[in-house]
Design an enzyme around this catalytic site. Structure first.
Site, short mmCIF file in Angstrom:
data_model
loop_
_atom_site.label_atom_id
_atom_site.label_comp_id
_atom_site.label_asym_id
_atom_site.label_seq_id
_atom_site.Cartn_x
_atom_site.Cartn_y
_atom_site.Cartn_z
N LYS A 115 4.10 101.38 50.16
CA LYS A 115 4.46 99.82 50.28
C LYS A 115 4.52 99.50 51.77
CE LYS A 115 7.61 99.47 46.58
NZ LYS A 115 9.29 99.50 46.05
N THR A 121 8.78 99.50 38.72
CA THR A 121 7.94 100.35 39.59
C THR A 121 6.41 100.28 39.28
OG1 THR A 121 9.83 101.48 39.85
CG2 THR A 121 7.66 102.49 40.76
C1 R5P Z 1 12.94 106.99 40.33
O1 R5P Z 1 13.20 107.76 41.32
C2 R5P Z 1 12.09 107.23 38.96
O2 R5P Z 1 11.17 108.46 39.31
C3 R5P Z 1 11.39 106.20 38.47
O3 R5P Z 1 10.21 105.94 39.55
C4 R5P Z 1 12.09 105.20 38.24
O4 R5P Z 1 13.13 105.67 37.29
C5 R5P Z 1 11.36 103.89 37.55
O5 R5P Z 1 12.29 103.26 37.31
P1 R5P Z 1 11.56 101.31 36.78
O6 R5P Z 1 10.79 101.77 35.62
O7 R5P Z 1 13.07 100.97 36.50
O8 R5P Z 1 11.22 100.93 37.86
#
Ligand code: R5P
Length: 285
Positions: A184, A218
């Site tokens: 990012k 994410t």
């Molecule tokens: C975070 O450390 C995990 O590895 C995942 O990237 C995260 O849980 C993804 O979360 P979300 O789908 O809510 O962005």
């Protein structure tokens, strides 16, 4: 020896039963009108080894697991192995602020009470295994996910952040493609750009791999950015597909071409099976 299947993990329990040639115990389980859980093991398991299989997400499945473990202990099982395909609460693995619950340890403490051994798949962080006061080990579903992705002609494997790079590297070695992680960059106060650190996604079929997809935030951001940069197709893959709220809608509207998860949490996208990697770990112990 018996396998005892929890309601959240029937498929994995059945697959393990076939692979390991261990019968499924006859059980009776139900919810009372007030939703409290009832569990009974019908077969005589006294002095026998049992393998309980139950994912602990969402919360009601945790209570089911505690009662299954208690039933096995009360019935005199010799050894209780608990297979937890997805170990929930693992993301609260440290006290980020004073006064918080250390959830990953709190749950591990309770599970350890009636378990001789715990096995899980791709825990969020490896160190959560140390929270169990009984033996705890894990296996990874990355090779299974990579074997599936191999059929999709992937040009590039990406981790959504640097922390997940090892996972992308491992999968890329099986697929035989290049790998990188997304980075990012803040352009101004309201704009964040996200792109592969070294590689170019233009005209490529890209897969992004992570351990968990929860809200999909994410992955959605990564997909949008990769499409903006000219990626031909973007697939997202994870071990644990929580797909909270409108995650699937978010991924689709970002331009996702395929959503892939394993069966540690049963859902419409759990195309990749994990029983084989769990069985391999058990056989090699
Ligand atoms: C975070 O450390 C995990 O590895 C995942 O990237 C995260 O849980 C993804 O979360 P979300 O789908 O809510 O962005």
């Amino acid at each position: 020896m018996y396998i005892i299947s929890g309601t959240a993990s029937h498929q994995i329990a059945q697959d393990l039963s076939k692979i390991l040639k261990i019968p499924l115990a006859r059980i009776i389980s139900k919810r009372f009108p007030d939703k409290e859980f009832y569990f009974r093991i019908v077969d005589d398991i006294k002095d026998k080894n049992v393998i309980i299989v139950q994912t602990t997400y969402p919360d009601p499945n945790l209570v089911e697991l505690f009662l299954m473990q208690n039933a096995a202990e009360e019935a005199g099982a010799k050894k209780i192995t608990v297979v937890i395909p997805y170990y929930g609460y693992a993301r609260q693995d440290t006290k980020f602020q004073e006064g918080e619950a250390l959830s990953a340890k709190a749950i591990a403490d309770i599970i350890s009470l009636n378990a001789d051994e715990v096995i899980t798949v791709d825990p969020h962080k490896e160190h959560i295994l140390d929270f169990f006061s009984t033996s705890a080990v894990s296996c990874t579903a990355v090779p299974e996910i990579a074997n599936y992705l191999k059929t999709k002609k992937i040009d590039m494997l990406l981790a959504p952040d640097k922390g997940a790079l090892d996972r992308a590297k491992q999968a890329s070695e099986i697929i035989g493609c290049e790998f990188d992680h997304m980075e990012k960059t803040r352009i101004d106060g309201s704009t964040v750009e996200m792109k592969p650190k070294e590689l170019d996604a233009k005209n490529k079929t890209v897969a992004i791999i992570d351990d968990i997809i929860s809200t999909g935030g994410t992955m959605a951001l990564a997909i949008k950015e990769l499409k903006k940069q000219g990626a031909k197709k973007v697939l997202v893959a994870c071990t644990h597909g929580l797909f909270a709220g409108d995650a699937v809608k978010k991924l689709s509207s970002s331009g996702c071409d395929e959503i892939i998860s394993t069966d540690t949490i049963q859902n419409d996208y759990s195309t990749v099976k994990t029983a084989r990697c769990i069985a391999k770990l058990m056989e090699n112990k």
